[in-house]
Design an enzyme around this catalytic site. Structure first.
Site, mmCIF file in Angstrom:
data_model
loop_
_atom_site.group_PDB
_atom_site.id
_atom_site.type_symbol
_atom_site.label_atom_id
_atom_site.label_comp_id
_atom_site.label_asym_id
_atom_site.label_seq_id
_atom_site.Cartn_x
_atom_site.Cartn_y
_atom_site.Cartn_z
ATOM 1 N N THR A 50 0.818 -1.210 0.000
ATOM 2 C CA THR A 50 0.000 0.000 0.000
ATOM 3 C C THR A 50 0.852 1.260 0.000
ATOM 4 O OG1 THR A 50 -1.564 1.288 1.357
ATOM 5 C CG2 THR A 50 -0.103 -0.205 2.523
ATOM 6 N N ASP A 51 0.288 2.349 -0.517
ATOM 7 C CA ASP A 51 0.981 3.640 -0.470
ATOM 8 C C ASP A 51 1.086 4.183 0.955
ATOM 9 O OD1 ASP A 51 -1.705 4.319 -0.108
ATOM 10 O OD2 ASP A 51 -1.835 5.603 -1.881
ATOM 11 N N GLU A 52 0.318 3.646 1.881
ATOM 12 C CA GLU A 52 0.312 4.173 3.248
ATOM 13 C C GLU A 52 1.634 3.953 3.982
ATOM 14 O OE1 GLU A 52 -3.268 3.782 5.583
ATOM 15 O OE2 GLU A 52 -4.375 3.092 3.832
ATOM 16 N N LYS A 77 2.436 -3.169 7.431
ATOM 17 C CA LYS A 77 2.636 -3.421 6.007
ATOM 18 C C LYS A 77 4.052 -3.043 5.580
ATOM 19 C CE LYS A 77 0.329 -4.734 3.198
ATOM 20 N NZ LYS A 77 0.169 -6.130 2.696
ATOM 21 N N TYR A 136 -1.445 -0.101 11.153
ATOM 22 C CA TYR A 136 -1.641 -0.861 9.916
ATOM 23 C C TYR A 136 -0.507 -0.603 8.942
ATOM 24 C CZ TYR A 136 -3.038 -1.395 5.053
ATOM 25 O OH TYR A 136 -3.037 -1.682 3.718
#
Length: 325
Positions: free
Chosen positions: A124-126, A152, A148
Site C-alpha cells: 500500500t501507499d500508506e 505493512k 496498519y
C-alpha cells in the site's frame, strides 16, 4: 499448467484478481488460501466456484503446517492476505502485527523451501506516511503513521530481505486507494454508498480535506497480472489511479450518485495520525510494462454505486457481521 497460490483471495482485491485471472488465463490453476475472517466473503468467489482450475483452502497464513502443505507444487504466490483497516489497527494493533508480519514470514519461508519462482507481495501507499506536494517514487524512505501502515511496511521489508538474502523472486507492489464492486463496507466508498442508499448519515473525518488517489480494482489487478510475469525480482512497483480527490470532494460525488444531500454528512473528530495526502509516481510500471489505468474514475464510481444499489443482499448481512450498524 502454471500453479498460483493466492492468499486472501476471498477479499475485495484478491477475489477480483482470482476471477479475472481464471477468466483470462486458460490452463492456470489457482488455489485460494483464506481464513474467511469478517472481511473475507466466500460469495466473492462464487462466480468461479465451478471452474476446473480453482481450489479453495480455508486456513490461516500464520499456520506453518498448513502453509507448507498448500505451498507444495506452486509456481507463484500472490500475497493479498492482510489486516487492512486503519481504524481497527488504531483500536488494537496485535492482530495486524500477527497477520501482516508473522503471516508474511511464514509464507516467505515456505515459498523458499518449495522453490517457488515468483512471490508477488501486494502492499500500500500508506507505508510512506504523508506527502504535501509531488509524488513518491519507489525509492522514497518508509515513514508509516498508523499501526496498519507500519505492519505493512515491515512485511514489505521482510519480503525484500528474502530476495536479497536467499534469492527468492519477490516483487513488491504499492497501490493507491482501490474501489469497485465487492469491497467490504467499512472503507470509505462502500461505507458511504451503503449508508446513503439506506438514508443513513455518513461520518466525514475532520475538515474532509485529506487527499487520496483512486484506482479501480480491475486496473489494479491488471497491473498485478503484468507484474506477476514481467516484474523484476527484488523491485518495488507503484500502481496508481491518477485521480486525486479530497474526502470532501468524494463525498459530494457520492451524495450526487445516490440522490442524497449534505444533511446526511456528519463532521466527526479526525482519525488519530490521519495522513493528509498520498500520491504515487507510476512512471516505473508504465515505462517497463506499459501499464496505464483504463477505467475513468467517473465511469468506475457510477458503476460501483450501481453495483451496491443492485446487490443489497451482498452487503446488508456484512454490516451486521462487522458491527457497522
Amino acid at each position: 499448467m502454471i500453479h498460483i497460490l493466492v492468499t486472501g483471495g476471498a477479499g475485495f482485491i484478491g477475489s477480483e484478481f482470482v476471477r479475472s485471472l481464471l477468466a483470462s488465463r486458460p490452463g492456470v490453476r489457482v488455489t485460494v488460501l483464506d481464513k474467511l475472517t469478517y472481511s473475507g466473503v466466500a460469495a466473492n468467489l462464487a462466480p468461479v466456484a465451478g471452474h476446473p482450475g480453482y481450489a479453495f483452502v480455508r486456513g490461516d497464513i500464520c499456520d506453518p503446517v498448513l502453509v507448507d502443505e498448500v505451498m507444495a507444487g506452486q509456481d507463484a504466490v500472490v500475497h493479498f492476505a492482510a489486516e487492512s483497516h486503519v481504524d481497527r489497527s488504531i483500536a488494537g494493533a496485535e492482530e495486524f502485527v500477527r497477520t501482516n508480519l508473522t503471516g508474511t514470514q511464514v509464507l516467505l519461508d515456505a515459498a523458499l523451501r518449495h522453490g517457488v519462482g515468483r512471490f508477488l507481495h501486494v502492499s500500500t501507499d500508506e507505508v510512506y506516511g504523508s506527502i504535501a506536494t509531488g509524488a513518491w517514487t519507489e525509492e522514497q524512505p518508509l515513514a508509516p503513521n498508523s499501526p496498519y501502515a507500519a505492519s505493512k511496511a515491515g512485511s514489505d521489508l521482510l519480503a525484500l530481505a528474502q530476495h536479497r538474502t536467499h534469492g527468492l523472486g519477490v516483487v513488491v507492489t504499492r497501490c493507491s486507494n482501490n474501489y469497485g464492486p465487492y469491497q467490504f463496507p467499512e472503507k470509505l466508498i462502500p461505507l458511504f454508498t451503503t449508508r446513503l442508499l439506506a438514508g443513513r448519515p455518513v461520518p466525514l473525518y475532520g475538515d474532509g480535506h485529506q487527499v487520496r488517489d483512486w484506482l479501480h480494482v480491475s486496473d489494479h489487478c491488471r497491473a498485478l497480472a503484468l507484474l506477476l510475469e514481467g516484474g523484476r525480482a527484488g523491485e518495488v512497483y507503484h500502481v496508481g489511479g491518477g485521480t486525486e480527490l479530497s474526502n470532501r470532494e468524494l463525498t459530494g460525488l457520492l451524495l450526487a450518485a445516490t440522490g442524497t444531500g449534505w444533511e446526511l454528512v456528519e463532521q466527526v473528530a479526525d482519525r488519530k495520525g490521519h495522513d493528509r495526502r498520498y500520491a504515487l509516481d507510476g512512471r516505473k510500471i508504465r515505462e517497463e510494462l506499459g501499464f496505464e489505468p483504463r477505467v475513468r474514475f467517473e465511469d468506475g464510481l457510477a458503476a460501483t454505486v450501481a453495483w451496491y444499489r443492485e446487490h443489497p443482499q451482498w452487503w446488508q448481512p456484512l454490516l451486521e457481521r462487522a458491527a457497522l450498524e
